[in-house]
Design a protein around this motif. Structure first.
Motif, PDB file in Angstrom:
ATOM      1  N   THR A  51       9.162   2.787   9.349  1.00  0.00           N
ATOM      2  CA  THR A  51       8.094   3.784   9.277  1.00  0.00           C
ATOM      3  C   THR A  51       7.624   3.957   7.837  1.00  0.00           C
ATOM      4  N   THR A  52       6.307   3.936   7.644  1.00  0.00           N
ATOM      5  CA  THR A  52       5.725   4.237   6.338  1.00  0.00           C
ATOM      6  C   THR A  52       5.414   5.724   6.295  1.00  0.00           C
ATOM      7  N   ARG A  53       6.215   6.485   5.564  1.00  0.00           N
ATOM      8  CA  ARG A  53       6.212   7.942   5.688  1.00  0.00           C
ATOM      9  C   ARG A  53       4.898   8.588   5.241  1.00  0.00           C
ATOM     10  N   ASP A  54       4.264   8.064   4.202  1.00  0.00           N
ATOM     11  CA  ASP A  54       3.056   8.738   3.724  1.00  0.00           C
ATOM     12  C   ASP A  54       1.826   8.431   4.573  1.00  0.00           C
ATOM     13  N   LEU A  55       2.008   7.638   5.633  1.00  0.00           N
ATOM     14  CA  LEU A  55       0.908   7.385   6.565  1.00  0.00           C
ATOM     15  C   LEU A  55       1.094   8.089   7.904  1.00  0.00           C
ATOM     16  N   VAL A  56       2.194   8.817   8.060  1.00  0.00           N
ATOM     17  CA  VAL A  56       2.458   9.470   9.344  1.00  0.00           C
ATOM     18  C   VAL A  56       1.397  10.516   9.655  1.00  0.00           C
ATOM     19  N   PHE A  57       1.013  11.309   8.674  1.00  0.00           N
ATOM     20  CA  PHE A  57       0.016  12.358   8.899  1.00  0.00           C
ATOM     21  C   PHE A  57      -1.287  11.997   8.195  1.00  0.00           C
ATOM     22  N   TYR A 116       0.804  -1.227   0.000  1.00  0.00           N
ATOM     23  CA  TYR A 116       0.000   0.000   0.000  1.00  0.00           C
ATOM     24  C   TYR A 116       0.835   1.275   0.000  1.00  0.00           C
ATOM     25  N   SER A 117       2.181   1.143   0.020  1.00  0.00           N
ATOM     26  CA  SER A 117       3.040   2.330  -0.015  1.00  0.00           C
ATOM     27  C   SER A 117       4.378   1.989  -0.643  1.00  0.00           C
ATOM     28  N   ASP A 118       5.040   3.013  -1.176  1.00  0.00           N
ATOM     29  CA  ASP A 118       6.397   2.866  -1.704  1.00  0.00           C
ATOM     30  C   ASP A 118       7.410   3.650  -0.882  1.00  0.00           C
ATOM     31  N   VAL A 119       6.993   4.132   0.319  1.00  0.00           N
ATOM     32  CA  VAL A 119       7.887   4.990   1.107  1.00  0.00           C
ATOM     33  C   VAL A 119       8.063   4.438   2.522  1.00  0.00           C
ATOM     34  N   HIS A 120       8.502   3.188   2.581  1.00  0.00           N
ATOM     35  CA  HIS A 120       8.856   2.575   3.862  1.00  0.00           C
ATOM     36  C   HIS A 120      10.304   2.958   4.195  1.00  0.00           C
ATOM     37  N   ASP A 121      10.523   3.389   5.432  1.00  0.00           N
ATOM     38  CA  ASP A 121      11.793   4.009   5.824  1.00  0.00           C
ATOM     39  C   ASP A 121      12.418   3.255   6.997  1.00  0.00           C
ATOM     40  N   TRP A 122      13.715   3.470   7.188  1.00  0.00           N
ATOM     41  CA  TRP A 122      14.450   2.857   8.287  1.00  0.00           C
ATOM     42  C   TRP A 122      14.732   3.897   9.379  1.00  0.00           C
ATOM     43  N   GLU A 123      14.863   3.424  10.612  1.00  0.00           N
ATOM     44  CA  GLU A 123      15.266   4.271  11.742  1.00  0.00           C
ATOM     45  C   GLU A 123      15.969   3.369  12.756  1.00  0.00           C
ATOM     46  N   LEU A 124      17.283   3.258  12.657  1.00  0.00           N
ATOM     47  CA  LEU A 124      18.023   2.407  13.584  1.00  0.00           C
ATOM     48  C   LEU A 124      18.119   3.104  14.945  1.00  0.00           C
ATOM     49  N   MET A 129      -8.146  14.244   7.642  1.00  0.00           N
ATOM     50  CA  MET A 129      -8.407  15.294   8.616  1.00  0.00           C
ATOM     51  C   MET A 129      -7.082  15.678   9.258  1.00  0.00           C
ATOM     52  N   LYS A 130      -6.430  16.670   8.676  1.00  0.00           N
ATOM     53  CA  LYS A 130      -5.090  17.042   9.115  1.00  0.00           C
ATOM     54  C   LYS A 130      -5.053  17.481  10.575  1.00  0.00           C
ATOM     55  N   GLU A 131      -6.192  17.959  11.077  1.00  0.00           N
ATOM     56  CA  GLU A 131      -6.221  18.421  12.462  1.00  0.00           C
ATOM     57  C   GLU A 131      -5.964  17.289  13.458  1.00  0.00           C
ATOM     58  N   ARG A 146      -0.833   3.338  12.084  1.00  0.00           N
ATOM     59  CA  ARG A 146      -0.733   2.875  10.697  1.00  0.00           C
ATOM     60  C   ARG A 146       0.678   3.021  10.144  1.00  0.00           C
ATOM     61  N   ALA A 147       1.384   4.042  10.591  1.00  0.00           N
ATOM     62  CA  ALA A 147       2.698   4.325  10.002  1.00  0.00           C
ATOM     63  C   ALA A 147       3.799   3.387  10.488  1.00  0.00           C
ATOM     64  N   LYS A 148       3.623   2.800  11.689  1.00  0.00           N
ATOM     65  CA  LYS A 148       4.746   2.082  12.296  1.00  0.00           C
ATOM     66  C   LYS A 148       4.432   0.667  12.775  1.00  0.00           C
ATOM     67  N   ASN A 149       3.239   0.153  12.529  1.00  0.00           N
ATOM     68  CA  ASN A 149       2.880  -1.101  13.180  1.00  0.00           C
ATOM     69  C   ASN A 149       2.419  -2.197  12.236  1.00  0.00           C
ATOM     70  N   ALA A 150       2.977  -2.237  11.037  1.00  0.00           N
ATOM     71  CA  ALA A 150       2.739  -3.379  10.156  1.00  0.00           C
ATOM     72  C   ALA A 150       3.539  -4.578  10.678  1.00  0.00           C
ATOM     73  N   PRO A 151       3.186  -5.795  10.274  1.00  0.00           N
ATOM     74  CA  PRO A 151       3.926  -6.972  10.736  1.00  0.00           C
ATOM     75  C   PRO A 151       5.424  -6.859  10.473  1.00  0.00           C
ATOM     76  N   GLY A 152       6.214  -7.142  11.517  1.00  0.00           N
ATOM     77  CA  GLY A 152       7.665  -7.148  11.380  1.00  0.00           C
ATOM     78  C   GLY A 152       8.313  -5.793  11.372  1.00  0.00           C
ATOM     79  N   PHE A 153       7.589  -4.728  11.703  1.00  0.00           N
ATOM     80  CA  PHE A 153       8.133  -3.368  11.597  1.00  0.00           C
ATOM     81  C   PHE A 153       9.050  -2.970  12.756  1.00  0.00           C
TER      82      PHE A 153
END
Length: 321
Positions: free
Chosen positions: A193-199, A153-161, A203-205, A212-219
């Protein structure tokens, strides 16, 4: 330093045995299974509640038939946390870069003025502010024996060691002065982290959506070792991540805005931290968002934290999507 990347005389690990995972004691390039009798406790978390490292040191130097080559076993996540807490925006230099970049684009400040403003903001926060926490799902904690499946569902999965604190004795509303007494050890976690799901877009407020951004299986690839706190200076460790052999993150925990004691104390003010829980300390600069390069099928991330070993995570595209 041994080939494991460990500098401690011993560490804990968990390894696959059939369909189960078994606790083991690692010394140099060997591992031996640990029973409840060896631990003097029912299980790992019960041991961490009152860790007797001297007991394990005695086993670590014993020469008997229980030892196996470390390379002969499949290591998995070395911990079984009931809670995972994560600290955000906690590397001074990283946050300064992010804030300064935003100010330069959205104001008439020069880059130097923007950086000076951001630096003062971070120093004021460190002096009088509080750590920023959010929660992760323990089910996302896996070993680097499990490939990281990149959701389609995204192409912007990111790393954060990140350096991760492993809680020992239960901590509830502890002071900064007493906080380190509740740290059993440390391990490595890559906080995907899936970056395009962070915000939220609908409803931006509402703000951030860390579920959703950080809790897919194995994340939350974790380990491979749990290193006892007496052997680790958590306030001055090099944190490095390579992507396919190219260095992307290269920081030090000496740059933490809120140090380990401040994080443990701050997190414990709301909810008791339990033996075996993970508390992530934040990510240094060099994420994929910075490089404009995100994770792809076939990528290999090699994460190393000084003295804690090396974690190798292989990425695969979600099957059939």
């Amino acid at each position: 330093m041994t080939s494991t990347g460990l500098t401690a005389p011993f560490a804990l690990a968990r390894f696959g045995e059939g369909s189960e995972a078994r606790l083991g004691l690692v010394a140099a390039d060997r591992i031996r299974p640990l029973t409840s009798a060896d631990l003097g406790a029912a299980d790992l978390n019960a041991f961490l509640a009152a860790p007797d490292w001297t007991r394990l040191q005695t086993l670590a130097v014993r020469d008997d038939e229980e030892w196996m080559p470390l390379a002969s076993v499949r290591l998995t996540a070395p911990v079984q946390p009931r809670q995972v807490l994560q600290a955000g925006a906690n590397y001074r230099e990283h946050v300064i870069e992010l804030v300064a970049a935003g100010l330069t684009q959205n104001s008439d400040r020069t880059p130097d003025e923007a950086r000076a403003f951001a630096a003062k903001m971070m120093d004021d926060r460190a002096a009088s502010g509080e750590p920023y926490f959010f929660i992760g799902l323990p089910a996302c904690v896996v070993g680097d024996d499990v490939p990281l499946v990149l959701p389609a569902y995204s192409d912007v999965h990111d790393w954060e060691l990140e350096l991760a604190i492993v809680i020992g004795r239960e901590a509830f509303r502890v002071s900064r002065e007493d906080a380190l007494e509740h740290v059993a050890g440390y391990t490595i976690v890559n906080d995907i982290t899936t970056r395009d799901l962070v915000f939220r877009k609908d409803m931006k407020e509402i703000g951030t959506d860390w579920y959703r951004a950080k809790n897919a299986p194995g994340f939350l690839p974790t380990g491979p070792f749990l290193v006892p706190a007496p052997f680790v200076n958590g306030g001055d460790l090099t944190v490095r991540l390579e992507l396919n052999g190219e260095l992307k993150q290269d920081g030090s925990t000496s740059d933490l805005l809120f140090d380990i004691a401040a994080l443990v104390s701050g997190a414990s003010q709301t909810m008791p931290l339990l033996p075996g829980d993970l508390l992530l300390t934040g990510s240094p600069p060099g994420n994929g968002q910075h490089w404009k390069r995100f994770l792809r099928d076939g990528d290999v991330m090699t994460g190393t934290i000084e003295g804690l070993g090396t974690q190798v995570v292989r990425c695969v595209a979600e099957a059939g999507r």
